[in-house]
Structures are given as C-alpha cells and as structure tokens.
Motif scaffolding. Structure first.
Motif, PDB file in Angstrom:
ATOM      1  N   ARG A   2      39.965 -23.193 104.700  1.00 13.86           N
ATOM      2  CA  ARG A   2      41.583 -23.087 104.211  1.00 13.86           C
ATOM      3  C   ARG A   2      42.402 -23.899 104.956  1.00 13.86           C
ATOM      4  NH1 ARG A   2      44.950 -17.604 103.355  1.00 13.86           N
ATOM      5  NH2 ARG A   2      46.607 -18.342 101.991  1.00 13.86           N
ATOM      6  N   SER A   4      45.929 -27.216 104.680  1.00 15.52           N
ATOM      7  CA  SER A   4      46.846 -28.041 103.910  1.00 15.52           C
ATOM      8  C   SER A   4      46.210 -29.487 104.030  1.00 15.52           C
ATOM      9  CB  SER A   4      48.419 -27.667 104.195  1.00 15.52           C
ATOM     10  OG  SER A   4      48.865 -28.719 103.622  1.00 15.52           O
ATOM     11  N   SER A  83      44.346 -24.790 100.292  1.00 15.23           N
ATOM     12  CA  SER A  83      45.438 -23.979 100.754  1.00 15.23           C
ATOM     13  C   SER A  83      45.576 -22.919  99.753  1.00 15.23           C
ATOM     14  CB  SER A  83      46.871 -24.590 100.897  1.00 15.23           C
ATOM     15  OG  SER A  83      47.146 -24.921  99.488  1.00 15.23           O
ATOM     16  N   GLU A 131      42.858 -21.293 110.928  1.00 11.18           N
ATOM     17  CA  GLU A 131      43.361 -21.354 109.650  1.00 11.18           C
ATOM     18  C   GLU A 131      45.094 -21.485 109.842  1.00 11.18           C
ATOM     19  OE1 GLU A 131      42.907 -18.169 106.727  1.00 11.18           O
ATOM     20  OE2 GLU A 131      40.722 -18.763 106.242  1.00 11.18           O
ATOM     21  N   SER A 135      47.102 -25.204 108.334  1.00  8.63           N
ATOM     22  CA  SER A 135      47.701 -24.929 107.224  1.00  8.63           C
ATOM     23  C   SER A 135      49.339 -25.147 107.437  1.00  8.63           C
ATOM     24  CB  SER A 135      47.718 -23.557 106.774  1.00  8.63           C
ATOM     25  OG  SER A 135      46.297 -23.268 106.331  1.00  8.63           O
TER      26      SER A 135
END
Length: 253
Positions: A2, A4, A83, A131, A135
C-alpha cells in the motif's frame, strides 16, 4: 504494497547523511566566536530538490531484479503499489498468502517444516509499519544544507559530498539492489546466468498456469453457455475490428 505512486519517497543514502553530519560539526566548531543563539537544523532530504517517487522506486527495483534476478527466487519479481485498501488486500491474498499457503502445503506433503506463511506474516507486519510513510509526502526546507555546502571548499565538497542534487536515482537503485543481492543475500554475480535461467523457468510456469486457467474457464463457463459464447464472439470480433482499423491507419501514414 500500500503506497501512493506519486508520494515522494525522500530516500537519502547513508553516506550522504554521514558527510552532512561531519560538515555540520565542522561548521559549528568554526563559528565559536559568532555562533547564532538559534539552533541550526539541517534537513538532509531529497524530496525538495531531487524528488524520487514511490512509483519510480517500484519501476527501478523491478527492472533491476528482472535483469539481475535472485538465485533462489520463489516467484518472478513484481511489485504492485496501490493506495486502495481493498485492492491491496486482494493482491496480498492472491500474490502472497495463496502461493505461500500452497508452498507450505507442498512442504508438509514431503515431510518438511512449512515456513512461507511465517515469512509472509513478518513481511506484512514490516510493510504495515511503512504504509503511512509510503502514502504521504512531506515538505522540508533545505536552506541550511545549501548554505553549508556553500561554506565548504571545493576539495571538501568532493571528499564530504552530500549534495543530493547530484544523485542519479536509476544508478543508485541499481547499485542498491545489486548490493542487497551480493552483501545481504550473499549471492555472487557469477551466479547470474543460472539465476536468469531460473527466472525464465518461473516465467514459463506462470504462462503455462495462466493458459490452463483460461482453458478451464472456457470449458466451465463459456463452452456450456450460449449467451457466454455470444458475448465471447462479440468481444473477439471487436478486437479483430480494432486490429484491422489499426493496421489500415498505420498503412495510410
């Protein structure tokens, strides 16, 4: 994983941090007579002046390990950054837990101790810690670092180089991956030909598995249903029409 794709990774090589620390100590020591009352903060970061995003990290890591695969790879190298929580959980189940479970089942059948599920569990715990950082992006001021570089002589800039603007991320990631292969996993570069053969074998296994899966899908769902066959033929005809149009357009140029 996870993350971006557009989030800035803000990676910094450890030798850059060490050089910056030494330079900051030198500068502080040289300013004893005119030292400011304010504490100098040096943000040794890359995101503001030489950004490197997680999507780029994914690309370069996969590219390097496809060219220089690991010797005992369990699967072909692949990374899926997203994401979306649900998509991430799907990939964890399909790409991590399911293969690990099947491999552990195989180990049990041959009388060996299963280990892959334990490894995957530890891996996911580490990934969950990261994470939040994979992100999000942060903005740091590099003014003091830029000032510090300006105070150094040309010779010191070469010896204690911490100018992250000079970092070439593609080369850095390749060196990072190759260093991991050699010094962490203790794999010699002389084993690359065998590792590449092993990777090709894994690729062939994957293609064979996907082909069998498509055939089974056809037999179970499409071959037994007239409606499914009609939809299938419609999709195939659209693909052929698109290819014909593409070829005609290419020949007219």
């Amino acid at each position: 994983m996870r993350a971006s794709n557009d989030a800035v990774a803000d990676l910094v090589p450890v030798d850059v941090v060490i050089n910056a620390t030494l330079a900051a100590a030198w500068y502080s020591g040289s300013q004893t007579l005119k030292r400011s009352k304010n504490i100098m903060v040096y943000n040794c970061t890359t995101g503001g002046i030489n950004p490197f995003r997680w999507g780029e990290v994914e690309y370069h890591v996969i590219s390097t390990f496809k060219r220089n695969p690991l010797e005992q790879a369990f699967r072909r190298p692949n990374v899926n950054l997203t994401s979306n929580h649900l998509i991430n959980q799907y990939w964890i189940a399909v790409s991590h837990k399911a293969p690990a479970f099947l491999y552990d089942l195989y180990l049990r059948l041959i009388g060996r101790e299963p280990r892959m599920m334990k490894t995957i569990t530890r891996l996911h715990k580490a990934m969950m810690v990261l994470e939040y950082f994979t992100s999000h992006s942060w903005v740091w001021s590099n003014e003091n670092v830029t000032m510090l570089i300006g105070q150094m002589s040309q010779e010191d800039k070469k010896v204690f180089n911490f100018d992250v603007r000079q970092l070439h991320w593609a080369e850095y990631m390749e060196s990072y991956c190759m260093g991991t292969k050699k010094y962490v996993l203790n794999e010699e570069l002389s084993g690359l030909p065998a590792a590449r053969k092993h990777l090709n074998k894994l690729r062939n296994i994957r293609y064979t598995f996907n082909t069998v899966l498509v055939v089974l899908f056809w037999r179970v769902f499409i071959a037994r249903s007239q409606m499914a066959r009609n939809i299938w033929y419609f999709v195939v005809s659209l693909c052929f029409k698109f290819l014909s149009y593409f070829r005609a357009s290419s020949s007219m140029r």
